[in-house]
Design a protein around this motif. Structure first.
Motif, PDB file in Angstrom:
ATOM      1  N   ARG A 144      43.982  97.645   9.392  1.00 48.94           N
ATOM      2  CA  ARG A 144      42.989  97.595   8.324  1.00 48.94           C
ATOM      3  C   ARG A 144      41.929  98.683   8.474  1.00 48.94           C
ATOM      4  NH1 ARG A 144      42.303  92.990   5.070  1.00 48.94           N
ATOM      5  NH2 ARG A 144      44.095  91.596   5.156  1.00 48.94           N
ATOM      6  N   CYS A 145      41.772  99.189   9.658  1.00 48.72           N
ATOM      7  CA  CYS A 145      40.847 100.299   9.883  1.00 48.72           C
ATOM      8  C   CYS A 145      41.467 101.616   9.425  1.00 48.72           C
ATOM      9  CB  CYS A 145      40.488 100.351  11.365  1.00 48.72           C
ATOM     10  SG  CYS A 145      39.592 101.834  11.851  1.00 48.72           S
ATOM     11  N   SER A 193      42.306 101.701   5.450  1.00 52.08           N
ATOM     12  CA  SER A 193      41.248 100.887   4.856  1.00 52.08           C
ATOM     13  C   SER A 193      41.281 100.903   3.335  1.00 52.08           C
ATOM     14  CB  SER A 193      39.880 101.354   5.365  1.00 52.08           C
ATOM     15  OG  SER A 193      39.656 102.715   5.041  1.00 52.08           O
ATOM     16  N   ASN A 194      41.752 102.001   2.724  1.00 49.73           N
ATOM     17  CA  ASN A 194      41.769 102.032   1.262  1.00 49.73           C
ATOM     18  C   ASN A 194      42.796 101.061   0.680  1.00 49.73           C
ATOM     19  OD1 ASN A 194      43.627 104.018   2.446  1.00 49.73           O
ATOM     20  ND2 ASN A 194      44.230 104.415   0.334  1.00 49.73           N
ATOM     21  N   PRO A 230      34.303  92.784   7.602  1.00 48.53           N
ATOM     22  CA  PRO A 230      34.317  93.119   9.017  1.00 48.53           C
ATOM     23  C   PRO A 230      34.038  91.929   9.914  1.00 48.53           C
ATOM     24  CG  PRO A 230      32.347  94.005   7.949  1.00 48.53           C
ATOM     25  CD  PRO A 230      33.227  93.495   6.864  1.00 48.53           C
ATOM     26  N   HIS A 250      38.170  92.828  10.076  1.00 43.40           N
ATOM     27  CA  HIS A 250      38.685  93.877   9.231  1.00 43.40           C
ATOM     28  C   HIS A 250      37.636  94.977   9.184  1.00 43.40           C
ATOM     29  CE1 HIS A 250      40.539  90.164   7.128  1.00 43.40           C
ATOM     30  NE2 HIS A 250      41.200  90.467   8.235  1.00 43.40           N
ATOM     31  N   PRO A 304      36.866  98.460   7.565  1.00 45.94           N
ATOM     32  CA  PRO A 304      37.025  99.665   6.763  1.00 45.94           C
ATOM     33  C   PRO A 304      36.454 100.862   7.514  1.00 45.94           C
ATOM     34  CG  PRO A 304      36.176  97.864   5.430  1.00 45.94           C
ATOM     35  CD  PRO A 304      36.126  97.414   6.864  1.00 45.94           C
ATOM     36  N   GLU A 305      37.061 102.010   7.309  1.00 42.82           N
ATOM     37  CA  GLU A 305      36.671 103.203   8.063  1.00 42.82           C
ATOM     38  C   GLU A 305      35.186 103.502   7.954  1.00 42.82           C
ATOM     39  OE1 GLU A 305      37.533 108.004   7.996  1.00 42.82           O
ATOM     40  OE2 GLU A 305      38.682 106.638   6.738  1.00 42.82           O
TER      41      GLU A 305
END
Length: 215
Positions: A184-185, A188-189, A196, A200, A202-203
């Motif tokens: 998921r990192c 991430s899109n 988080p 999860h 995201p970058e």
């Protein structure tokens, strides 16, 4: 007349740019996002199959680099200038290819989690196949940065050639937890709006400070 023509050209350019923006933002091929979301859905059952069906404190031996967490990704991005996301994604596939093989290796055919682990591996291979097919073959021939190449070499090294310090004992669930979080990192899109607090990352949220606080 000239002004009207210029206005039309400007308008056409703006429309073209608006049409191009989604393509620029879609850094992960749509087919790959679909496969990764399916894989992520399968991983939501990992607690049931990778914890409850194993003895307490059960662990398996993996390479040190196969304990691959979001914090590892953040450190690599700090150490390697302008590190391409594509390179990290390739490394993610290679790391977890070995992780899933090791998990399956310890499960007898009649183990209650064997079918589940095989399903995770199958969906992983589906995603890996789409990943490879989505890029020109030439990009897979490019040399890695030295740090990445060293990790790649170690995780593909034969066990007999590795010192004892290169191995770690980790529970199957922890390995799949890392698998899910790093997926998921790095993609991430495909998981827009992930939380988080639920593992999860995201970058844009994976700052060095955030990474330092991760397990």
């Amino acid at each position: 007349m000239v002004q009207a023509s210029a206005s039309k050209c400007l308008l056409a350019g703006l429309v073209g740019l608006l049409l191009l923006v989604p393509a620029l933002l879609a850094t992960t091929p749509p087919g790959l996002c679909t496969a990764l979301k399916t894989l992520s859905g399968t991983l939501t059952q990992r607690r049931r199959y990778m914890k409850h069906n194993f003895p307490i404190n059960f662990t398996i031996m993996v390479h040190y680099e196969e304990v691959f967490k979001p914090s590892n990704i953040s450190r690599l991005r700090l150490r390697v200038e302008e590190l391409e996301m594509f390179v990290l994604q390739r490394l993610w596939f290679q790391v977890n290819h070995g992780v899933l093989k090791k998990v399956l290796r310890v499960l007898p055919e009649k183990h209650p989690s064997r079918r589940y682990a095989a399903e995770v591996e199958r969906r992983f291979r589906d995603a890996e196949g789409i990943f490879v097919q989505s890029y020109p073959s030439e990009v897979f021939q490019k040399e890695f940065p030295e740090i990445i190449q060293d990790i790649w070499d170690r995780i593909t090294e034969q066990p007999d050639g590795m010192p004892e310090s290169s191995w770690r004992f980790v529970s199957p669930k922890s390995l799949l937890d890392n698998f899910q979080r790093t997926m998921r990192c790095l993609f991430s899109n495909c998981f827009a709006g992930a939380d988080p607090q639920h593992g999860h990352f995201p970058e844009s949220l994976l700052t060095p400070e955030k990474a330092a606080s991760l397990p």
